[in-house]
Design a protein around this motif. Structure first.
Motif, mmCIF file in Angstrom:
data_model
loop_
_atom_site.group_PDB
_atom_site.id
_atom_site.type_symbol
_atom_site.label_atom_id
_atom_site.label_comp_id
_atom_site.label_asym_id
_atom_site.label_seq_id
_atom_site.Cartn_x
_atom_site.Cartn_y
_atom_site.Cartn_z
ATOM 1 N N ILE A 48 0.837 -1.198 0.000
ATOM 2 C CA ILE A 48 0.000 0.000 0.000
ATOM 3 C C ILE A 48 0.874 1.250 0.000
ATOM 4 N N ALA A 49 1.924 1.254 0.814
ATOM 5 C CA ALA A 49 2.819 2.411 0.869
ATOM 6 C C ALA A 49 3.514 2.635 -0.471
ATOM 7 N N ALA A 50 3.920 1.544 -1.113
ATOM 8 C CA ALA A 50 4.593 1.682 -2.410
ATOM 9 C C ALA A 50 3.662 2.293 -3.452
ATOM 10 N N ARG A 51 2.385 1.891 -3.421
ATOM 11 C CA ARG A 51 1.434 2.407 -4.404
ATOM 12 C C ARG A 51 0.976 3.819 -4.081
ATOM 13 N N ALA A 52 0.945 4.146 -2.797
ATOM 14 C CA ALA A 52 0.502 5.478 -2.388
ATOM 15 C C ALA A 52 1.629 6.501 -2.439
#
Length: 453
Positions: free
Chosen positions: A47-51
């Protein structure tokens, strides 16, 4: 056991000068809230990578703090005061998953007033109070995101706003309530009447103890209101929607529809016409060979007709804890990407630009133009032509006439499929037909949707 929310939440985060963690406060830790916590924790790195930055749940409001602590542990601040989450200075975005339209309105408006973005899965709140909420968000330059409020796991709001952004949308039609779709599937597959199918849905947890919002079509109408606003840039018009549930639907009509090559689905339809927009929820006949007719159980599906892309269809789970959480977190990712940029660059929430001024009228029931199914009890099998003649006299185009298959305890019944005709004309024709001596009981009518391009 849990942190005092009055304390600064600063120690829970590692800030970066340029990109810091997005701090989330959540109101409600029930089915959707607990699913959101689990998915955020399990897929934190992805999620952090995509956000482009971390997303961290820092504060939760719950009625039962002991139960909430058992879900989120001691790393999240807990409070029984939802307004504290809505206004806390160390919360960037408020996730409202408690439901309802009263207190939830106050919490959301308070969050917006304090400059916080809002993510909600509460379709009733937005259908009833959306105009006020979106106007406040526009004034404060914050995002109100609500993918989880419409079709759970199906990213239909993103499809309308982003994937189909180049298109003029002509119509949107969907099976957008899993409970009613489960009931209709059981009525067809097992020959159950409505009451028996509803009891089975309740026993399996697909229907609430009080299923009124689902079976009366209200839940689907809330969702359709949001779909129409996104599709056509019109204000939220829930009060103008024509809403009919499935409580009056009889098993005989489910069987007769099958005989004619159709299946009955509770469909939400928003269709642009020259004089306005059709905005309606009702049980309709769909051709049995159509993809929409293959959507069974608690699954949902939405079909969109647009000028450039043509027909597109979106299918997925219509209920579930983590299924809804998937949509909620997708909205959080959007907020994480857009937080801090100029408000004009946000994916527009409802209520901006054309959304505030587009005064497309909602067509009255009498003006809706569709084909229809009629089931007409008659006194003798040789009166089939009298039924067709009566409809023709009233200017109703008759496309197909047949006798219903014999069933124990019922007399002869004539089945009619009409061509497209205005509802007002059909109503007058049915009134005239009902008065004929050949007719032995109440005439049943349902709309027919081809869902063609």
């Amino acid at each position: 056991m849990y942190r005092d929310p009055v304390e600064s939440l600063e120690p829970l985060h590692h800030r970066h000068a340029a990109i810091r963690t997005l701090r989330v406060g959540m109101i409600g830790i029930g089915t959707v809230g607990s699913g959101t916590f689990r998915v955020l924790a399990r897929n934190r790195a992805d999620i952090a990578a995509r956000a482009g930055r971390s997303i961290e749940l820092v504060m939760v409001a719950a009625r039962n703090l002991e139960r909430a602590a058992g879900i989120v542990g001691d790393s999240v601040a807990l409070t029984s005061d939802a307004m504290q989450v809505a206004t806390h200075p160390d919360v960037d975005v408020v996730v409202e998953v408690a439901g309802g339209t009263g207190p939830a309105r106050d919490w959301v408006l308070a969050a917006i007033a304090h400059g916080k973005h809002v993510v909600t899965a509460n379709k009733a709140l937005l259908a009833v109070h959306g105009a006020e909420i979106f106007a406040a968000a526009r004034e404060k330059g914050v995002i109100v995101a609500y993918e989880g409020a419409v079709a759970v796991s199906i990213p239909i709001i993103k499809a309308l706003r982003e994937g189909l952004a180049a298109n003029r949308i002509e119509w949107v039609a969907g099976i957008i309530n899993g409970t009613t779709n489960f009931i209709l599937s059981k009525m067809r597959d097992e020959g159950l009447d409505f009451a028996a199918a509803l009891a089975q849905a309740q026993a399996l947890g697909y229907a609430e103890a009080d299923p009124s919002f689902d079976i009366e079509g209200i839940d689907a109408a809330h969702k359709l209101t949001l779909l129409a606003a996104n599709a056509f840039g019109m204000p939220l018009r829930f009060a103008d929607a024509q809403v009919e549930g499935i409580t009056a639907l009889q098993g005989v009509d489910v069987a007769c529809a099958e005989q004619l090559g159709y299946r009955i689905k509770l469909l939400g339809v928003a269709r642009r016409q020259a004089a306005g927009v059709e905005l309606r929820v009702q049980p309709v006949l769909v051709p049995a060979t159509h993809l929409m007719a293959q959507v069974n159980g608690s699954m949902n599906a939405v079909m969109v007709k647009s000028d450039a892309a043509g027909l597109t269809m979106y299918y997925g789970a219509g209920a579930g804890s983590e299924q809804t959480a998937s949509a909620v977190i997708a909205d959080l990712v959007d907020v994480a990407r857009l937080d801090g940029v100029h408000a004009a660059q946000h994916v527009p929430h409802l209520g901006v630009h054309a959304y505030a001024t587009n005064a497309l009228a909602v067509l009255p029931r009498a003006a809706v133009h569709t084909s229809h199914y009629l089931r007409v009890p008659v006194r003798a099998v040789n009166q089939i032509q009298a039924v067709a003649a009566s409809l023709a006299e009233q200017k109703v185009p008759v496309r197909q006439v047949a006798l219903a298959a014999e069933r124990p305890g019922t007399g002869p019944q004539v089945l009619v499929l009409t061509g497209p005709v205005e509802q007002g004309t059909l109503d007058l024709a049915v009134h005239a037909l009902q008065a004929r001596a050949e007719v032995a009981g109440a005439v049943t009518t349902l709309r027919v949707e081809s869902l063609e391009g």
